[in-house]
Design an enzyme around this catalytic site. Structure first.
Site, PDB file in Angstrom:
ATOM      1  N   HIS A 209       0.796  -1.234   0.000  1.00  0.00           N
ATOM      2  CA  HIS A 209       0.000   0.000   0.000  1.00  0.00           C
ATOM      3  C   HIS A 209       0.823   1.275   0.000  1.00  0.00           C
ATOM      4  CE1 HIS A 209       0.807  -0.516   4.346  1.00  0.00           C
ATOM      5  NE2 HIS A 209       0.700   0.790   4.405  1.00  0.00           N
TER       6      HIS A 209
HETATM    7  C1  UD1 Z   1      -1.933   5.508   6.042  1.00  0.00           C
HETATM    8  C2  UD1 Z   1      -0.593   5.999   6.583  1.00  0.00           C
HETATM    9  C3  UD1 Z   1       0.463   4.938   6.347  1.00  0.00           C
HETATM   10  C4  UD1 Z   1       0.037   3.594   6.913  1.00  0.00           C
HETATM   11  C5  UD1 Z   1      -1.342   3.219   6.387  1.00  0.00           C
HETATM   12  C6  UD1 Z   1      -1.783   1.972   7.126  1.00  0.00           C
HETATM   13  C7  UD1 Z   1      -0.179   8.426   6.417  1.00  0.00           C
HETATM   14  C8  UD1 Z   1       0.578   9.462   5.697  1.00  0.00           C
HETATM   15  N1  UD1 Z   1      -0.163   7.191   5.883  1.00  0.00           N
HETATM   16  O1  UD1 Z   1      -1.809   5.341   4.651  1.00  0.00           O
HETATM   17  O2  UD1 Z   1       1.681   5.319   6.984  1.00  0.00           O
HETATM   18  O3  UD1 Z   1       0.973   2.639   6.515  1.00  0.00           O
HETATM   19  O4  UD1 Z   1      -2.266   4.275   6.667  1.00  0.00           O
HETATM   20  O5  UD1 Z   1      -2.756   1.266   6.496  1.00  0.00           O
HETATM   21  O6  UD1 Z   1      -0.767   8.703   7.420  1.00  0.00           O
HETATM   22  N2  UD1 Z   1      -9.348   4.819   2.294  1.00  0.00           N
HETATM   23  C9  UD1 Z   1     -10.540   4.130   2.313  1.00  0.00           C
HETATM   24  N3  UD1 Z   1     -11.063   3.796   3.531  1.00  0.00           N
HETATM   25  C10 UD1 Z   1     -10.473   4.105   4.709  1.00  0.00           C
HETATM   26  C11 UD1 Z   1      -9.262   4.815   4.677  1.00  0.00           C
HETATM   27  C12 UD1 Z   1      -8.716   5.175   3.467  1.00  0.00           C
HETATM   28  O7  UD1 Z   1     -11.117   3.822   1.282  1.00  0.00           O
HETATM   29  O8  UD1 Z   1     -11.011   3.750   5.783  1.00  0.00           O
HETATM   30  C13 UD1 Z   1      -8.749   5.158   0.991  1.00  0.00           C
HETATM   31  C14 UD1 Z   1      -9.107   6.571   0.516  1.00  0.00           C
HETATM   32  O9  UD1 Z   1      -9.221   6.544  -0.882  1.00  0.00           O
HETATM   33  C15 UD1 Z   1      -7.849   7.349   0.902  1.00  0.00           C
HETATM   34  C16 UD1 Z   1      -6.741   6.323   0.718  1.00  0.00           C
HETATM   35  O10 UD1 Z   1      -7.327   5.083   1.093  1.00  0.00           O
HETATM   36  O11 UD1 Z   1      -7.662   8.495   0.116  1.00  0.00           O
HETATM   37  C17 UD1 Z   1      -5.500   6.593   1.551  1.00  0.00           C
HETATM   38  O12 UD1 Z   1      -5.823   6.727   2.928  1.00  0.00           O
HETATM   39  P1  UD1 Z   1      -4.853   7.548   3.923  1.00  0.00           P
HETATM   40  O13 UD1 Z   1      -5.287   7.399   5.328  1.00  0.00           O
HETATM   41  O14 UD1 Z   1      -4.658   8.947   3.416  1.00  0.00           O
HETATM   42  O15 UD1 Z   1      -3.446   6.853   3.719  1.00  0.00           O
HETATM   43  P2  UD1 Z   1      -3.057   5.320   3.703  1.00  0.00           P
HETATM   44  O16 UD1 Z   1      -2.538   4.992   2.354  1.00  0.00           O
HETATM   45  O17 UD1 Z   1      -4.158   4.506   4.271  1.00  0.00           O
HETATM   46  N1  UDP Z   2      -2.960  -6.057   9.125  1.00  0.00           N
HETATM   47  C1  UDP Z   2      -4.225  -6.616   9.296  1.00  0.00           C
HETATM   48  N2  UDP Z   2      -4.949  -6.958   8.201  1.00  0.00           N
HETATM   49  C2  UDP Z   2      -4.483  -6.813   6.935  1.00  0.00           C
HETATM   50  C3  UDP Z   2      -3.190  -6.266   6.765  1.00  0.00           C
HETATM   51  C4  UDP Z   2      -2.466  -5.897   7.886  1.00  0.00           C
HETATM   52  O1  UDP Z   2      -4.677  -6.784  10.436  1.00  0.00           O
HETATM   53  O2  UDP Z   2      -5.197  -7.158   5.983  1.00  0.00           O
HETATM   54  C5  UDP Z   2      -2.204  -5.651  10.328  1.00  0.00           C
HETATM   55  C6  UDP Z   2      -0.830  -6.276  10.490  1.00  0.00           C
HETATM   56  O3  UDP Z   2      -0.912  -7.498  11.175  1.00  0.00           O
HETATM   57  C7  UDP Z   2      -0.103  -5.214  11.306  1.00  0.00           C
HETATM   58  C8  UDP Z   2      -0.713  -3.907  10.814  1.00  0.00           C
HETATM   59  O4  UDP Z   2      -1.931  -4.262  10.177  1.00  0.00           O
HETATM   60  O5  UDP Z   2      -0.415  -5.373  12.686  1.00  0.00           O
HETATM   61  C9  UDP Z   2       0.189  -3.205   9.842  1.00  0.00           C
HETATM   62  O6  UDP Z   2      -0.472  -2.097   9.333  1.00  0.00           O
HETATM   63  P1  UDP Z   2      -0.253  -1.513   7.872  1.00  0.00           P
HETATM   64  O7  UDP Z   2       0.514  -2.472   7.040  1.00  0.00           O
HETATM   65  O8  UDP Z   2      -1.575  -1.050   7.394  1.00  0.00           O
HETATM   66  O9  UDP Z   2       0.585  -0.189   8.171  1.00  0.00           O
HETATM   67  P2  UDP Z   2       2.145   0.101   8.340  1.00  0.00           P
HETATM   68  O10 UDP Z   2       2.659  -0.799   9.392  1.00  0.00           O
HETATM   69  O11 UDP Z   2       2.772  -0.107   6.997  1.00  0.00           O
HETATM   70  O12 UDP Z   2       2.188   1.534   8.697  1.00  0.00           O
END
Ligand code: UD1
Ligand code: UDP
Length: 366
Positions: A209
């Site tokens: 992601h």
């Molecule tokens: C965010 C964090 C990232 C983390 C990730 C965990 C920042 C800068 N990034 O990235 O460090 O690894 O979360 O998963 O804070 N969206 C949905 N539903 C939701 C949330 C998001 O559809 O509940 C979609 C939306 O299109 C949104 C996109 O995902 O624009 C990105 O969401 P956002 O929270 O901005 O960043 P992540 O890529 O999730």
């Molecule tokens: N995780 C989860 N379901 C998923 C993918 C990840 O529960 O489908 C959990 C994983 O076990 C870990 C956390 O999400 O505890 C990691 O989060 P993510 O990869 O979204 O964010 P990052 O660590 O890269 O910021």
């Protein structure tokens, strides 16, 4: 001694497993602490938020800001505006933030400007890659923090190099591992393998992601091509983050006949995902937390990034950080699947007791 008012800030998936053990520990110390939880709503889908509250048995947040998605500036600014109101009302003695997401940064700036003490759990991690939004969040949050709780030894070195006074730095270990340790037994009963018709140790778990991997059409197409090649040899299960799902749709990338071995599924809950990781032949990822969990579980991990802010997972753990060249990903993964995986050990104080150590420090230092 006066009871300390503490506010924990969470916003996105990786915050929940980091905050749950600390919240539990603080709530069991009611004589010393009056603790509140604020959820910014950065993540709001059930599968990225409420499901974790249920599985980790977390109480409902005291305040839900419902901020949602947006550009970095929009999202961070909205969280700041709402948090300023909440902090004015609650008047906390300490704000605690986790990891490196936009909610972490927003809370850190608001707390610092309101002269509220700030604690950062998972301080000191550095990828040294300023194109990563999380790296900016980490640097600013650490600079503003009064208490820096460090999860791995590289964090101590980084903070020292940045001139952070030693009196602010505490090596308390990895709080994400607290949740893993306390949920592994329950997770072992998950039926995810049966539901996906998978044989233990005969599939790869994948997550992807990071904006650098999924936001560019060319990069994502190349990555998907190499993953498709790998899937001809071993099934790949891909719980797909909504950011990635949207990009796959935008770029018209489909799971075609060639990629019959890729199971693209909805994001999984914590317990299913732990079980899936723990029975994988190897894990292919660009996640931060997954590099750590696989290290603890001693499952080979191949990280599709040019760098990591978690070098202990490479130095002593089972993680290989190999960049994003499709051929290298394919060759390294297949090599790992065929039995040449890196074996690792577990970093110091990744033992399930980090939350207790943090609370002990707060009792004497606040
Ligand atoms: C965010 C964090 C990232 C983390 C990730 C965990 C920042 C800068 N990034 O990235 O460090 O690894 O979360 O998963 O804070 N969206 C949905 N539903 C939701 C949330 C998001 O559809 O509940 C979609 C939306 O299109 C949104 C996109 O995902 O624009 C990105 O969401 P956002 O929270 O901005 O960043 P992540 O890529 O999730
Ligand atoms: N995780 C989860 N379901 C998923 C993918 C990840 O529960 O489908 C959990 C994983 O076990 C870990 C956390 O999400 O505890 C990691 O989060 P993510 O990869 O979204 O964010 P990052 O660590 O890269 O910021």
């Amino acid at each position: 001694m006066k009871k300390q008012k503490i506010v924990l800030i969470v916003g996105a998936r990786p915050n929940f497993m980091k905050s749950a053990p600390l919240m539990r520990e603080l709530l069991s110390n009611k004589k010393s602490f009056d603790t509140k939880l604020i959820h910014t709503g950065q993540h709001y889908d059930h599968a990225l938020s409420q499901l974790f509250f249920d599985e980790l048995k977390m109480a409902k947040p005291d305040i839900y800001l419902g901020v949602g998605s947006g550009s970095h500036a929009e999202q961070t600014a909205k969280i700041m505006i709402e948090l300023e109101k909440s902090f004015t009302e609650i008047k906390p003695d300490l704000v605690m933030v986790f990891g490196d997401i936009n909610s972490t940064l927003a809370a850190a700036i608001v707390a610092a400007k309101m002269c509220i003490k700030l604690a950062h759990v998972e301080a000191g991690l550095r990828s040294f890659d300023h194109t990563m939004p999380e790296e900016i969040n980490r640097i600013v949050t650490d600079r503003l923090s009064n208490y820096l709780f460090v999860s791995e030894e590289s964090g101590l070195i980084n903070l020292k190099n940045e001139g952070v006074p030693e009196s602010k730095i505490f090596y308390t270990g990895n709080i994400m591992i607290d949740s893993l340790v306390s949920n592994l037994e329950v997770a072992s009963h998950s039926t995810i393998l049966e539901r996906l018709s998978l044989e233990p140790e005969n599939y790869i778990t994948m997550t992807m992601h990071r904006p650098a991997n999924v936001d560019s059409e060319e990069t994502l197409k190349e990555l998907f091509k190499s993953i498709t090649e790998i899937s001809k040899e071993i099934p790949i299960v891909f719980p797909c983050h909504p950011r990635t799902k949207k990009r796959l749709e935008d770029f018209g990338i489909k799971n075609n006949d060639d990629s019959h071995g890729i199971k693209v599924i909805e994001p999984l809950g914590y317990l299913d995902f732990l079980k899936l990781q723990s029975k994988s032949k190897c894990v292919l990822t660009d996640s931060g937390g997954v590099q750590e969990e696989t290290t603890f579980l001693q499952i080979p991990c191949i990280t599709m990034r040019k760098n990591t802010e978690r070098p202990s997972t490479v130095d002593i753990g089972s993680n290989l950080v190999i960049g994003v060249d499709p051929k290298v990903i394919q060759d390294t993964t297949l090599d790992s699947v065929r039995g040449n995986a890196k074996v690792g050990s577990i970093p110091k104080l990744w033992d399930g007791n980090t939350a207790g150590r943090i609370v002990d420090i707060m009792k004497t230092n606040l």
